[in-house]
Every structure is written in structure tokens, then in C-alpha cells.
Design an enzyme around this catalytic site. Structure first.
Site, PDB file in Angstrom:
ATOM      1  N   ASP A  53       0.848  -1.183   0.000  1.00  0.00           N
ATOM      2  CA  ASP A  53       0.000   0.000   0.000  1.00  0.00           C
ATOM      3  C   ASP A  53       0.896   1.251   0.000  1.00  0.00           C
ATOM      4  OD1 ASP A  53      -2.373   1.446   0.143  1.00  0.00           O
ATOM      5  OD2 ASP A  53      -2.473   1.350   2.329  1.00  0.00           O
ATOM      6  N   ASP A 102       2.782   5.005  -5.461  1.00  0.00           N
ATOM      7  CA  ASP A 102       2.052   6.254  -5.273  1.00  0.00           C
ATOM      8  C   ASP A 102       2.968   7.411  -5.627  1.00  0.00           C
ATOM      9  OD1 ASP A 102       0.721   8.496  -4.487  1.00  0.00           O
ATOM     10  OD2 ASP A 102       0.224   7.815  -2.481  1.00  0.00           O
ATOM     11  N   GLU A 127      -1.443   6.060  -8.864  1.00  0.00           N
ATOM     12  CA  GLU A 127      -2.401   7.070  -8.371  1.00  0.00           C
ATOM     13  C   GLU A 127      -2.243   8.361  -9.144  1.00  0.00           C
ATOM     14  OE1 GLU A 127      -3.222   7.498  -4.165  1.00  0.00           O
ATOM     15  OE2 GLU A 127      -3.124   9.684  -4.288  1.00  0.00           O
TER      16      GLU A 127
END
Ligand code: G3H
Ligand code: 13P
Ligand code: NA
Ligand code: ZN
Length: 328
Positions: free
Chosen positions: A82, A104, A141
Site C-alpha cells: 500500500d 504512489d 495514483e
């Protein structure tokens, strides 16, 4: 069996459901996620943040996931990094046995500044190329999570950018998203539509001004074949806030993302829904309750077991509500 994010999300798209991705830091969370998946016959995404990897250690986390797979061999499990903040974080996750990574690149590596589109594309495309060589999936993202209510990034829980962001930056642009997916070849795309991490997302039940399902629909219309990911998607149930506060806690009044809004998103391309805060609230509430009712108790199993059950109840609800139940 260990499977990739791509395998799980392709199946979810074919069958019109989404999979909750729960954060895992310890054995109790793993057991709760797996118990609920077993009870509801759901596929599993377990994700570890950089903080989780620092807390538990890569060896502990990767063996925890392997224990989950050994205990429940009939359930497909994806192990996902994550919010990877660099190519190096993603590569070390792959070496630790993760089957999926999030790069990310919406923020700089130190999380202090928004990254330009070009720099986000560059680092994400690099991770995507390397991960795909070894059969690992990639989530990217585009856009910046933060509050449409305050026009700020995520000061709250120390996540993400703490500063002012324009409404333009807080809502993913559909054209930019399409270009990003074309250039990076990511398997799944996290978008910004007004959600943020942690318990304090909204000061009132969100409407279209502060949670833009409309923008989500526009992104899906432009990218009908891309698996969309909603971050910051805990619902922060009132009853969990009350459970904590009834037993000595002090959670301030707050609102999360209503399940109905997530379900509307699932009808428009959302296939992965990130949930961490709701399990934190459930675990803390159940433990506080035991501590308050049985102050003489000091066997950790006496409060950890109710904590596991409280988290499993939330997981089971989300598997059912997102339509993943029955699809293991
Ligand atoms: O990214 C947000 C998740 O809730 C993980 O949180 O970085 O505190 O482990 P964490
Ligand atoms: P919540 O804080 O809403 O649970 O979001 C978790 C998340 O997005 C993890 O990446
Ligand atoms: Na993620
Ligand atoms: Zn997130």
C-alpha cells in the site's frame, strides 16, 4: 493461493463487484480478514503500508500471509504494497513476496510535495515495467487525496501532503487519468474524488460538493476498462465511534464514506476499496470494552479475541456490501 491484483480485479470487473483491501500489521488483523473471507466465501486483498512493514518486519508479514494461505487454501489472496513511495520500496516488497505493489507517485518520495504529472508517470512506468517482468501487478495514483471541504491535503493523521490544494488537484482529471494509464500500463488506478485517509474525513454526511461520485463516473466513462481504486474509504460507523467513547475513548464527531456511495462507485468501475480505519476503530472499541468491563483481566487473549471478532464483523459486512461474497 497467492494471486495477483490483476487476476482478482479482472474477475471482479467481469462480475460487477469490488474487493475491500484491508490493511494488515499484525496477526489479529490477518486472522480477522481471513475468518470473514472464509465465512462469506470472498477473495482477499491484504495490504501492508510502509509503516506496517516497519512495525512488523517483512519476514513477519510475508510469513503471516503465507500462514493465511495455508490455513485457507481455497481462498485466493493478493498481498499488496500500500502506498509505495519509491521504486525501491516497490522492489523490496516484490523481493519480500508481495504479488502486487502500489507506486504512489502523486507525492514526492518524502510525501511533502505533490509530484508533477511527468515525474509521476516516469516513476510509475518504471515500476510497472519491472513488476510486470516478474508477474507482479501495479496500482498507480493520479490526483491528490485531500478534503474538498477544507481545500487541504491530509494533515490529519500525518498522511500525505499537509497544505493547500486547489479543487482541480483534489479531483482527478479524466483526460489526465487516461493519459497516465496509457503511459504507465498500470493494472489499477487510484483516483481522488474527495476522500482522505483516517477517521476525520468529513464534518457532515458527505454530499456531492465534498464527495464527487460524479467525477468518478466521468473517469469511468473515459476509462471503461480500467480498474479504479478508492482510497480513504472507511465508513467510520457511528456505532464504532460510540463503542470507543462509551468505554473511555475520545473520538471526535466525524463522518466517513457512506457504503451507498461506495456501492454507486462499484456500479461505475471501482474494483478495489481501501479500508483501514474501520478495522482500527473496531479493534480499539472491542479492547476498550473488555478493559472497562473487566479491569482485573490481564491475559491478552481475553481482549485480542473479541478484537479479532469485532474486526471480522466489519470485514464480513464489507465483503457482502461490495459484492465480493461468494466469489472466492
Ligand atoms: O495509507 C493509509 C493506511 O491507512 C495505512 O496507514 O501508513 O499508518 O500504516 P499507515
Ligand atoms: P481509510 O483510512 O479510510 O481506512 O483508508 C485506508 C487507505 O486508503 C489505505 O490505503
Ligand atoms: Na493501495
Ligand atoms: Zn490509501
Amino acid at each position: 493461493a497467492l494471486v495477483t491484483l490483476r487476476q482478482l480485479l479482472d474477475h471482479a470487473a467481469e462480475n460487477g463487484y469490488a474487493i475491500p483491501a484491508f490493511n494488515v500489521n499484525n496477526m489479529e488483523q490477518m486472522l480477522a480478514i481471513m475468518k470473514a473471507a472464509d465465512r462469506t466465501d470472498s477473495p482477499v486483498i491484504m495490504q501492508a503500508s510502509r509503516g506496517a512493514r516497519a512495525f512488523a518486519g517483512d519476514a513477519t508479514l510475508s510469513h503471516l500471509i503465507r500462514a493465511a494461505i495455508e490455513m485457507y487454501p481455497h481462498i485466493p489472496v493478493c498481498m499488496h504494497q500500500d502506498h509505495g513511495n519509491s521504486a525501491s520500496t516497490c522492489m523490496s516488497a516484490i523481493l519480500a513476496g508481495f504479488s502486487s505493489v502500489m507506486m504512489d507517485g502523486s507525492l514526492s518520495e518524502d510525501g511533502r510535495t505533490p509530484l508533477s504529472f511527468e515525474n509521476n508517470v516516469a516513476v510509475t512506468a518504471k515500476v510497472s515495467e519491472m513488476a510486470h517482468l516478474v508477474g507482479v501487478s501495479v496500482e498507480g495514483e493520479i490526483g491528490h487525496l485531500g478534503s474538498l471541504e477544507s481545500g487541504r491535503g491530509e494533515a490529519e493523521d500525518g498522511h500525505g501532503f499537509d497544505g493547500e490544494l486547489s479543487r482541480d488537484m483534489l479531483l482527478t482529471d479524466p483526460e489526465e487519468a487516461a493519459e497516465f494509464v496509457r503511459l504507465t500500463k498500470v493494472d489499477a488506478l487510484a483516483i481522488a474524488i474527495g476522500t482522505s485517509h483516517g477517521a476525520y474525513k468529513f464534518s457532515r454526511k458527505p454530499d456531492g460538493d465534498i464527495l464527487s461520485i460524479k467525477r468518478l463516473k466521468e473517469i469511468h466513462a473515459r476509462l471503461p476498462d480500467t480498474h479504479l481504486v478508492m482510497h480513504g474509504s472507511s465508513s467510520v460507523p457511528q456505532e464504532l465511534q460510540e463503542l470507543i467513547n462509551a468505554h473511555g475513548g475520545e473520538v471526535k464527531p466525524t463522518y466517513g464514506v457512506p457504503v451507498e456511495e461506495i456501492q454507486e462507485g462499484i456500479r461505475h468501475g471501482v474494483r478495489k476499496v481501501n479500508v483501514d480505519t474501520d478495522l482500527r476503530l473496531a479493534f480499539t472499541g472491542a479492547i476498550r470494552r473488555v478493559f472497562a468491563l473487566h479491569p482485573g483481566e490481564f491475559d491478552p487473549r481475553k481482549y485480542l479475541a473479541p478484537g479479532i471478532e469485532a474486526m471480522a464483523a466489519v470485514c464480513g459486512d464489507r465483503y457482502e456490501q461490495f459484492g465480493a461474497a461468494g466469489h472466492a
